[in-house]
Design a protein around this motif. Structure first.
Motif, PDB file in Angstrom:
ATOM      1  N   ASN A 111      41.846  36.543  36.705  1.00  0.00           N
ATOM      2  CA  ASN A 111      41.681  37.998  36.663  1.00  0.00           C
ATOM      3  C   ASN A 111      42.488  38.600  35.527  1.00  0.00           C
ATOM      4  OD1 ASN A 111      44.458  38.481  37.566  1.00  0.00           O
ATOM      5  ND2 ASN A 111      43.752  37.837  39.591  1.00  0.00           N
ATOM      6  N   PHE A 112      42.322  39.902  35.341  1.00  0.00           N
ATOM      7  CA  PHE A 112      43.007  40.635  34.273  1.00  0.00           C
ATOM      8  C   PHE A 112      44.001  41.631  34.854  1.00  0.00           C
ATOM      9  CE2 PHE A 112      38.915  39.277  32.624  1.00  0.00           C
ATOM     10  CZ  PHE A 112      39.244  38.753  31.386  1.00  0.00           C
ATOM     11  N   SER A 113      44.596  41.287  35.999  1.00  0.00           N
ATOM     12  CA  SER A 113      45.461  42.232  36.704  1.00  0.00           C
ATOM     13  C   SER A 113      46.787  42.467  35.982  1.00  0.00           C
ATOM     14  CB  SER A 113      45.728  41.735  38.131  1.00  0.00           C
ATOM     15  OG  SER A 113      46.373  40.473  38.098  1.00  0.00           O
ATOM     16  N   THR A 114      47.216  41.524  35.144  1.00  0.00           N
ATOM     17  CA  THR A 114      48.489  41.653  34.446  1.00  0.00           C
ATOM     18  C   THR A 114      48.265  41.548  32.950  1.00  0.00           C
ATOM     19  OG1 THR A 114      49.591  40.576  36.313  1.00  0.00           O
ATOM     20  CG2 THR A 114      50.841  40.759  34.262  1.00  0.00           C
ATOM     21  N   ALA A 115      48.875  42.458  32.200  1.00  0.00           N
ATOM     22  CA  ALA A 115      48.710  42.447  30.749  1.00  0.00           C
ATOM     23  C   ALA A 115      49.365  41.217  30.131  1.00  0.00           C
ATOM     24  CB  ALA A 115      49.294  43.707  30.142  1.00  0.00           C
ATOM     25  N   MET A 116      50.595  40.921  30.555  1.00  0.00           N
ATOM     26  CA  MET A 116      51.308  39.780  29.996  1.00  0.00           C
ATOM     27  C   MET A 116      52.422  39.358  30.934  1.00  0.00           C
ATOM     28  SD  MET A 116      51.296  37.813  27.310  1.00  0.00           S
ATOM     29  CE  MET A 116      52.347  36.582  26.545  1.00  0.00           C
TER      30      MET A 116
END
Length: 205
Positions: A111-116
């Protein structure tokens, strides 16, 4: 590009409306840049497979082995994953390929829940996108004394017939920087990754 990730060599022609795109891409290693005009380049990308086992050990800058704010190679969870992935193996080539596959399989929540997220965070949550795969693999490699760095750029997405932003890992094995992509877990990469940056992920990067 048919079977883009299985190609061993691809020559791209890249144009820009204004400045030359030459400065946007890394030259060297898997990439060769040839200037065509003020606004166009020819970028040749070739694969660089892992060297055979028992390749000679070559030293490199200590920053590629150091624990950093994002690559916490001394974190207990990172070390635990590194131990499980290596499973007693000590040869750098085998360690690298085992770890690439391990991270690809272990991070089940794509998923893309956290940028970095940092490697320590990923080691606990085991979720994320290409950035999380890349930092965890890099930290695990360092935990086993294999120098690593992060690469970023573009990757060909076959389902979309276009390129998208991407991050992957490189391991210093046998005196060369070898690309690994834990998001794909294919045992290295083909010629469908275009590198635009590389970083030790230290405080100066």
């Amino acid at each position: 590009i048919k079977d883009a990730h299985r190609k061993k060599k691809i020559v791209y022609r890249i144009t820009s409306k204004e400045d030359s795109p030459e400065r946007a891409f890394v030259s060297g290693g898997t990439q060769l840049i040839k200037r065509q005009s003020d606004t166009a380049i020819e970028l040749t990308v070739t694969t660089k497979p892992l060297p055979p086992v028992n390749a000679r050990v070559v030293s490199t800058d200590a920053k590629y082995l150091a624990a950093t704010r994002l690559l916490q190679s001394r974190d207990p969870a990172v070390i635990e994953h590194a131990d499980r992935a290596a499973a007693g193996e000590t040869d750098p080539s085998r360690v690298a390929t085992r770890m690439e596959k391990y991270v690809q399989e272990k991070i089940k929540k794509k998923n893309f829940s956290t940028a970095m997220a940092s490697a320590a965070e990923v080691a606990q949550k085991l979720e994320g996108d290409c950035t999380e795969h890349a930092v965890l693999l890099a930290a695990m490699l360092r935990a086993k004394k294999v120098p690593s760095r992060i690469a970023a750029g573009l990757v060909y997405v076959e389902s979309l017939n276009s390129f998208g932003g991407h991050m992957w890992t490189e391991a210093f094995v046998g005196g060369e920087w070898i690309p690994l992509d834990a998001t794909l877990g294919r045992g290295g990469i083909g010629a469908a990754h275009l590198k635009m940056a590389e970083s030790a992920m230290d405080e100066e990067s």
